[in-house]
Design a protein around this motif. Structure first.
Motif, mmCIF file in Angstrom:
data_model
loop_
_atom_site.group_PDB
_atom_site.id
_atom_site.type_symbol
_atom_site.label_atom_id
_atom_site.label_comp_id
_atom_site.label_asym_id
_atom_site.label_seq_id
_atom_site.Cartn_x
_atom_site.Cartn_y
_atom_site.Cartn_z
ATOM 1 N N GLU A 55 -11.024 5.308 -2.733
ATOM 2 C CA GLU A 55 -10.548 4.167 -3.330
ATOM 3 C C GLU A 55 -11.285 3.029 -4.153
ATOM 4 O O GLU A 55 -11.068 2.464 -4.989
ATOM 5 N N GLY A 62 -9.657 3.255 -7.083
ATOM 6 C CA GLY A 62 -8.775 4.468 -6.634
ATOM 7 C C GLY A 62 -7.309 4.303 -6.920
ATOM 8 O O GLY A 62 -6.548 5.058 -7.358
ATOM 9 N N LEU A 63 -6.888 3.196 -6.588
ATOM 10 C CA LEU A 63 -5.372 2.777 -6.802
ATOM 11 C C LEU A 63 -5.130 2.669 -8.353
ATOM 12 O O LEU A 63 -3.998 3.139 -8.587
ATOM 13 N N MET A 80 -5.841 9.610 -0.282
ATOM 14 C CA MET A 80 -6.710 8.366 -0.561
ATOM 15 C C MET A 80 -7.868 8.320 0.601
ATOM 16 O O MET A 80 -7.468 8.439 1.780
ATOM 17 N N THR A 82 -11.055 5.873 1.783
ATOM 18 C CA THR A 82 -11.724 4.412 1.793
ATOM 19 C C THR A 82 -12.508 4.072 2.923
ATOM 20 O O THR A 82 -12.446 4.307 3.953
ATOM 21 N N ILE A 89 -4.440 -2.653 1.020
ATOM 22 C CA ILE A 89 -4.782 -1.248 0.403
ATOM 23 C C ILE A 89 -3.949 -0.317 0.766
ATOM 24 O O ILE A 89 -3.464 0.574 -0.027
ATOM 25 N N ALA A 93 -1.387 1.774 -1.246
ATOM 26 C CA ALA A 93 -1.550 3.312 -1.408
ATOM 27 C C ALA A 93 -0.119 4.075 -1.044
ATOM 28 O O ALA A 93 0.243 5.124 -1.718
ATOM 29 N N TYR A 101 -3.977 9.362 4.245
ATOM 30 C CA TYR A 101 -4.887 8.135 4.082
ATOM 31 C C TYR A 101 -6.002 8.450 5.019
ATOM 32 O O TYR A 101 -5.685 8.478 6.327
#
Length: 517
Positions: A55, A62-63, A80, A82, A89, A93, A101
């Motif tokens: 991210e 990243g987004l 994702m 991070t 965030i 995502a 995630y």
């Protein structure tokens, strides 16, 4: 099975070399890149099975990279990764439809689990579900053999439907034939149980009689009115228990299920008999006797269910129910839109009953239209069409609208249906009923071992048109065929969904009581 190809995007990708080596040792093929811009170019040129995306990167974040990737290949699953645990965030995502995630630092086993969950989930779930069903197969067989009471059979049928849906949703198709064989065995045993017990349920001693069609409003719905609750009943003609389980997840977004029961449809499991019985709170011969103006026999002209509102009013008066009552029937989408637009009529009455005819129409259309035969080729497809219809129906819209009010909702049906495939020869005179799963007449000729026969209809409170009238019912997946033009008749009706006879699918039907969340 092809090797899984993965793209890993991280500005510190060199530090992740141990992770890369670990995954490659497991047979995965990895491409790595340290920035979002190059990652987008790589996605344009190669269709990856999975992307790991950091991210927090310089340049394209990243987004931002995620948005570019989704524009190119929307269906690629993205995980994702991070360091940040900021809620916004995560929301961004997840809202961008990431597959998973993960929070840094991540270890190789976490990464491996994420890959398996995304790329190998279907196979693993299928194998596990199949293995679990194989373990339960013997127990289910014993349960079928040991089912001695009406409640036993409800429990057995629920378990069979559970495994049918589990195997279907997991993709475990290799067990389809085994499960179908077990369902057929269960239906044969269920038919023996009905043959042995059905007539006894209507003797003077009714303590052992299960809840049946005439009892539904008196035992299940009216008590809620006595508690000053507002109730709406949706009676979906021909809705099987497995079809209820398919639409249940859609409904439970808005409702809490307080009670899920199965009850027994009377014989014949056909609308004229079972639904009139529900609305009247009486068996068919009792309706004919007490309210002859509201009962039409099969050889009488006119619709056989045109007096449901009148029969319900009679039942309410007989039971001392003084609540206000609203009734409507939805036969097509235009009528559905009309009742949705006039939903205030429902809100202004203590008890509302709405009959929905789509599922019944679907089963008939499948018999008569080749296209519907293709779309509903088996039970799984039949369920799928039911789910698709419901999701886009005015009924669902009405349920969502009612969920905003503090109103109890009941979903039920009059009978179910079964896919038939085995013809059984029967003959009768020109006045014999035409239904494929039951026959009623005075000159029936058949093999008694192949049917459930009731030579004295009055013993089970069915109308008797003349002195020698009798009823016969098909069992399991049988259907009745006349010897005249036999091959054409069989080929036309084989593998169609029918009702009127004896099977768990037709007789064990849902009664669901819910309230808004």
């Amino acid at each position: 099975m092809k090797n899984i190809e993965i793209l890993w995007v991280d500005d510190e990708i060199d530090l992740l070399k141990p992770h890369i080596i670990f995954l490659e040792s497991k047979g995965y093929i990895l491409d790595t890149i340290n920035n979002g811009t190059d990652a987008v170019d790589m996605v344009k040129n190669k269709n990856y099975d999975l992307i790991f995306l950091d991210e927090n990167m310089p340049g394209l974040t990243g987004l931002e990279t995620l948005a570019e990737i989704k524009n190119i290949r929307n269906n690629i699953p993205v995980v994702m990764i991070t360091k940040s645990e900021e809620e916004y965030i995560m929301d961004e995502a997840i809202g961008s439809k990431i597959a998973d995630y993960l929070i840094k630092p991540v270890n190789p086993k976490q990464i491996l689990m994420a890959i398996k969950k995304i790329t190998d989930k279907q196979r693993l779930v299928s194998e596990k579900t199949t293995s679990n069903y194989q373990s339960e197969f013997g127990k289910l067989g014993l349960l079928i053999n040991d089912s001695m009471t009406a409640d036993d059979w409800i429990n057995t049928y629920k378990k069979l439907v559970y495994w049918e849906l589990e195997l279907e949703q997991s993709g475990g198709q290799q067990m389809d034939d085994v499960l179908q064989m077990q369902k057929n065995d269960a239906n044969n045993s269920f038919a023996k149980f009905i043959k042995k017990n059905y007539q006894n349920w209507f003797s003077s001693d009714t303590d052992n009689r299960p809840v049946m069609s005439p009892n539904i409003f008196g035992k299940k719905v009216f008590p809620m009115l006595n508690n000053d609750e507002q109730v709406v009943v949706f009676l979906i003609d021909n809705l099987r228990y497995d079809q209820w389980k398919i639409i249940e997840p859609l409904i439970t977004q808005f409702y809490k299920v307080n009670s899920e029961e199965l009850f027994y449809s009377i014989l014949p499991t056909a609308t004229q008999f079972a639904r009139n019985s529900m609305f009247a709170g009486l068996m068919p011969s009792e309706i004919e006797k007490l309210h002859p103006e509201y009962w039409l026999n099969e050889d009488d002209e006119g619709g056989k269910n045109q007096y449901e509102e009148k029969l319900m009013q009679k039942q309410m008066a007989r039971m001392g129910i003084k609540s206000s009552f609203f009734y409507d029937k939805v036969l097509n989408s235009e009528q559905g839109k009309k009742i949705l637009a006039n939903s205030s009529q429902i809100l202004n009455h203590d008890l509302s009953v709405v009959v929905i005819n789509f599922v019944d129409m679907l089963s008939h259309a499948r018999t008569e239209m080749d296209m519907i035969r293709e779309l509903a080729s088996d039970d799984a497809a039949y369920r799928s069409i039911t789910q698709s219809w419901f999701e886009h129906s005015t009924l669902f819209e009405l349920l969502k609208k009612l969920a905003e009010k503090k109103i109890k909702v009941v979903i039920t049906t009059d009978h179910g249906t079964i896919k038939v495939n085995n013809p059984v020869k029967v003959t009768g005179d020109k006045n014999t009923s035409t239904n494929l799963r039951y026959k009623h007449g005075k000159s029936l000729s058949y093999n008694p071992k192949q049917v459930f026969e009731i030579t004295n209809p009055q013993s089970v409170h069915l109308p008797k048109l003349n002195v020698s009238s009798s009823y016969i019912f098909a069992i399991g997946t049988d259907f009745f065929a006349y010897p005249n033009n036999y091959n054409h008749y069989v080929s036309y009706y084989k593998n169609t969904f029918q009702h009127g006879g004896i099977s768990m699918e037709e007789m064990l039907i849902p009664l669901i009581i819910m309230e808004p969340k």
